[in-house]
Structures are given as structure tokens and as C-alpha cells.
Design a protein around this motif. Structure first.
Motif, PDB file in Angstrom:
ATOM      1  N   ARG A 115       0.702  -1.091   0.128  1.00 35.97           N
ATOM      2  CA  ARG A 115      -0.082   0.095  -0.067  1.00 35.97           C
ATOM      3  C   ARG A 115       0.897   1.420   0.072  1.00 35.97           C
ATOM      4  O   ARG A 115       0.663   2.215  -0.723  1.00 35.97           O
ATOM      5  N   VAL A 118       2.993   1.938  -3.564  1.00 41.37           N
ATOM      6  CA  VAL A 118       2.030   2.502  -4.324  1.00 41.37           C
ATOM      7  C   VAL A 118       1.915   3.889  -4.052  1.00 41.37           C
ATOM      8  O   VAL A 118       2.243   4.910  -4.868  1.00 41.37           O
ATOM      9  N   MET A 146      -4.097  -2.089  -3.613  1.00 40.52           N
ATOM     10  CA  MET A 146      -3.029  -1.660  -4.224  1.00 40.52           C
ATOM     11  C   MET A 146      -2.049  -2.598  -4.788  1.00 40.52           C
ATOM     12  O   MET A 146      -1.337  -2.413  -5.430  1.00 40.52           O
ATOM     13  N   ASN A 149      -2.198  -2.401  -8.296  1.00 41.82           N
ATOM     14  CA  ASN A 149      -1.498  -1.391  -9.070  1.00 41.82           C
ATOM     15  C   ASN A 149       0.083  -1.241  -8.742  1.00 41.82           C
ATOM     16  O   ASN A 149       0.903  -0.445  -9.126  1.00 41.82           O
TER      17      ASN A 149
ATOM     18  N   ASN B 217       0.565   9.176  -4.476  1.00 40.92           N
ATOM     19  CA  ASN B 217       0.154   8.866  -5.653  1.00 40.92           C
ATOM     20  C   ASN B 217      -1.435   8.964  -5.684  1.00 40.92           C
ATOM     21  O   ASN B 217      -2.054   8.386  -5.048  1.00 40.92           O
ATOM     22  N   ASN B 219      -3.445   6.866  -7.336  1.00 40.90           N
ATOM     23  CA  ASN B 219      -3.904   5.593  -7.391  1.00 40.90           C
ATOM     24  C   ASN B 219      -4.186   5.094  -5.906  1.00 40.90           C
ATOM     25  O   ASN B 219      -4.782   4.150  -5.754  1.00 40.90           O
ATOM     26  N   CYS B 220      -3.533   5.898  -4.840  1.00 43.69           N
ATOM     27  CA  CYS B 220      -3.746   5.261  -3.494  1.00 43.69           C
ATOM     28  C   CYS B 220      -4.432   6.286  -2.809  1.00 43.69           C
ATOM     29  O   CYS B 220      -4.173   7.406  -2.586  1.00 43.69           O
ATOM     30  N   SER B 222      -5.316   6.087   0.610  1.00 41.06           N
ATOM     31  CA  SER B 222      -4.782   6.358   1.875  1.00 41.06           C
ATOM     32  C   SER B 222      -3.662   5.515   2.459  1.00 41.06           C
ATOM     33  O   SER B 222      -3.614   4.572   1.646  1.00 41.06           O
ATOM     34  N   LEU B 223      -3.092   5.862   3.382  1.00 38.30           N
ATOM     35  CA  LEU B 223      -2.132   4.870   3.993  1.00 38.30           C
ATOM     36  C   LEU B 223      -2.652   4.291   5.125  1.00 38.30           C
ATOM     37  O   LEU B 223      -3.622   4.420   5.795  1.00 38.30           O
ATOM     38  N   ASN B 224      -2.030   3.214   5.588  1.00 35.31           N
ATOM     39  CA  ASN B 224      -2.278   2.466   6.901  1.00 35.31           C
ATOM     40  C   ASN B 224      -2.160   3.539   7.974  1.00 35.31           C
ATOM     41  O   ASN B 224      -1.344   4.358   7.780  1.00 35.31           O
TER      42      ASN B 224
END
Lengths: 242, 242
Positions: A115, A118, A146, A149, B217, B219-220, B222-224
């Protein structure tokens, strides 16, 4: 509409929780609405199983099934209302900045790293053969979709690293004693993250061009592997903000 | 030496997997060698249970028990060879840089955030009342013992934030639309991290002085939550490297 737990297709899909059957059939399970939507975008869906009575919002054919079937296939006691059976990805050669994982074992850590990879513009991830399987359902869930991707390669790390060096990549590792502060890197590079238990193997350590270290309070021995990988990727790729 | 699963003390200790009994008895379980060592350093040990036949390397009294007892008390099928029954910490008023968690629900995320908080020199963590319990065994394991090295407060977040403001703390939040790039902050500050599902609540959003955002990016999404909290803490507290 499928209602029987003994339906041959359902029996096969449930077996995809086992790595052996995933690779025999080149299929894996993506549970939950968000993952199903990411799978559809990537054209990897073989079949969508949706709980009977739910509206099909997926712009795609679905097969209606019972809650028991979703529980059985997802292997989750708290079953999702939808899941996709997906074809494994066709991966290409190495491209773009690359992250290399040397025996990461925890599914949550692998998913988190994908994650973040990406998010921070890494295009390829290379896994050692002893890493946790990328199509393990816990990994798939932790990626939040993710994995669709990013380009994923698995195999012998020293061979991949040699190939990267021949292509002119800078090889970054980590080193608690002699590591440098991570800063933005404009050149093509690969970042190696060691396993949770022992870090990078001795063989791999010899292959790095530069080692990094995240400075921390002396009371703390180390960070979670997903966190340290993410901080390093963030700092190496930090974009200019407005 | 205790061998019976029906020993009254063992029955009580096993109940500590349940939040209600943890708080009734002000006790919690720290499983595994590393956590036991951290618990001893913190003078919070009530009793150490060690598998019979193992050497006592703990410079502390131990009670020898059977594997079945360790399984029962730890609630892990893969039982540790040692665990400590610990007194809950006595926490003090707010001190040092502070992290505030607005309904973090995942035990792994909370544990990871505590570990990173200690690494990046935060001294206090404040949890909203609906957060996952800090003494939940999964949280304790994910902290890698770092919960013993941080001051922990739980309660109503707006009251705590008002107190912090009165003490002159800068209050940092996050904002996907109008957030700024995180950079080193020399002033005393508190960083608020929202829940995994919905982020910061509306009430809390109004109380921040400055909002941050980790650029990523497109395409993402959110983060953890553990990763984004850790990157923000790292960047706000980044020390000068040699």
C-alpha cells in the motif's frame, strides 16, 4: 444464483485460501467492496459473488450466493457481502523504482508495504521465495487493493539485484550502525527491507551501494517493518509540496 | 510450581484476556521474553509464569507452570514459554510531545503507533474512550514492550485538547484537502490521528492549529493509520543526523 455449499465451483473457490490451490489454479480471492472495485478496474475478475438481495452496483456480471457461501469462500466468520475470484496478475520485467523484501513473514506487514509502495510511486516489488505469499487473503486485504497497482516479481534476490545493478539502479539497504539519514533520491533505485526477525541476510548486505538508518530514541530497539519501509520510501521519494 | 488449570490464580489470570476483568483487577498480560524483560525494567511485574524445565534468566522470581497453563493464560495456540502478569501503569499528567488518537480500533495499529511514538520521542499518548483498549493482549504484543515507556491517558479528547492549548501546545491534525507538508517542529506539540474508518471527528477538526498531509500517488486513497501516524511523527521530530 448458487445456494449449495457443495457446488463444485464453490468448493474450488474455498480451496483458494490454501496457497497450493491458488497457484494450481492461478486464482485468488479479493473480499469486500473496495477490493472488488479495484479488481474490476484491473480487468482481473473471473467471477463476482454477491449476497442475494444486495443491489449489483458493480457494472459487471455477478453471481448471487448465500451468506454461508460467502463465509465458506472468504474463510471469514464476519463474511463480506461481496467478493471477487481473480486471476493472478501477469507481471512484467522490472520497471520504475523498486522495493525488495528479504523474507517478510507477516501478512499485515507485506500488505502495508505494498500500500505504501504505491503511495510513494514505487512501480515494482520483488519478493524473496520465502516471503509470505502475496495472494494470501490477509495480505490482499491489508493492501487495500493496491496489489492491483504494482508490478510483482518473486524469486532469487541476488539475481534480481545483479540485474538491477546492470541497469544502473542504486541499491539501498539498511544498517543500524553505519546507516545514513534517508533523503530524496532522484536516481532510479531499489530499496531492500530485511525480515522482521533478522533483517537483511548476510549475502544481501554485501550487495548494497548505500545503507540507511532511521534515527530513534534509545529506549526503542526497532520499528515495525511496515513502518520503517514506509518512512524510507516516503523520504526517498518525497515530492515537492506546493 | 503450578500444574492445575483449575488453580484459582490461573483462572483469574486467564480472565485478563477480557477487558472487564483487566480493569476490575488492574492487571494485564505481557506474553513472551521481550515483553517480560521490558515489564521487569518498569517494575510492573506481579508474577512471571515460566514453562517448567526452562532456565530462569530473568533476575526475578518466577512461578513454573505447564504448557497448558501458558496456553490458557496467553489465549494463544502457539503459547509463549514465559509471560508476565503486570500491574497497570500509574500515569501522570500530560508531559512532552503528545499523540492523540481519535477512535483507533485496530489493535495492530495502536501497538504500532505506540512503538513509533517512543521511537520519535513522544512522551504522552491520549486515547479517546472508544479506542481499542491499550491493555488488549494484541495491542501489548504489537507495542513490542514500548507501552511501558510512554505516559498513557484515556478520556474525553476535547477536554484534553483544551488543556494542551492552555499549556501552549500547538495542535496538529490532518487534512487531505488543505494539509501542509510535515516538517520539523521545535515547539511543544500534540498530533491528532483520526480513526481508520472516518478520520478525525468534526468536533475535533475544529480544534487544530495546523493540518498536515502526506502527499501520495493518486492511485492510492490512503495509508495504513499506523504508517501515516509514524511518518508524521518522524517528520515532526526528525533529529539532526551526524
Amino acid at each position: 444464483m448458487i445456494e449449495s455449499l457443495n457446488n463444485e465451483k464453490i468448493k474450488l473457490y474455498a480451496k483458494l485460501n490454501d496457497k497450493k490451490y491458488r497457484y494450481e489454479n492461478k486464482l485468488f480471492i479479493a473480499p469486500g467492496k473496495h477490493l472488488v472495485e479495484e479488481a474490476i478496474k484491473s480487468n482481473l475478475v473471473k467471477e463476482i459473488l454477491l449476497l442475494q438481495g444486495e443491489e449489483n452496483t458493480y457494472n459487471s456480471d455477478v453471481t448471487y450466493v448465500t451468506e454461508d457461501i460467502l463465509k465458506k469462500v472468504s474463510d471469514l466468520s464476519n463474511a463480506p457481502i461481496v467478493l471477487a475470484i481473480c486471476h493472478m496478475k501477469e507481471n512484467t520485467n522490472i520497471k520504475g523504482n523498486t522495493i525488495i523484501l528479504d523474507d517478510i513473514k507477516d501478512p499485515g506487514n507485506l500488505g502495508t508495504i505494498i500500500r505504501s509502495a504505491v503511495a510513494f510511486n514505487y512501480e515494482t516489488i520483488i519478493l524473496s521465495s520465502n516471503s509470505v505469499d502475496i495472494y494470501n487473503p490477509k495480505v490482499v486485504r491489508a493492501t487495500e487493493g493496491m496489489l492491483f497497482n504494482i508490478n510483482i516479481l518473486t524469486g532469487n534476490l541476488p539475481s534480481f539485484i545483479t540485474e538491477l545493478k546492470n541497469k544502473g539502479y542504486l541499491i539501498y539497504g539498511t544498517d543500524v550502525i553505519n546507516g545514513h539519514k534517508p533523503t530524496k533520491e532522484l536516481k532510479p533505485h531499489a530499496l531492500i527491507i530485511g525480515s522482521e526477525a533478522i533483517g537483511m541476510s548476510e549475502e544481501i548486505k554485501k550487495l548494497t551501494d548505500k545503507n540507511l538508518y532511521i534515527k530513534m530514541n534509545k529506549n526503542c530497539e526497532s520499528l515495525n517493518a511496515g513502518v520503517s519501509a514506509s518512512i524510507l520510501m516516503y523520504t526517498l521519494n518525497e515530492d515537492n509540496y506546493e
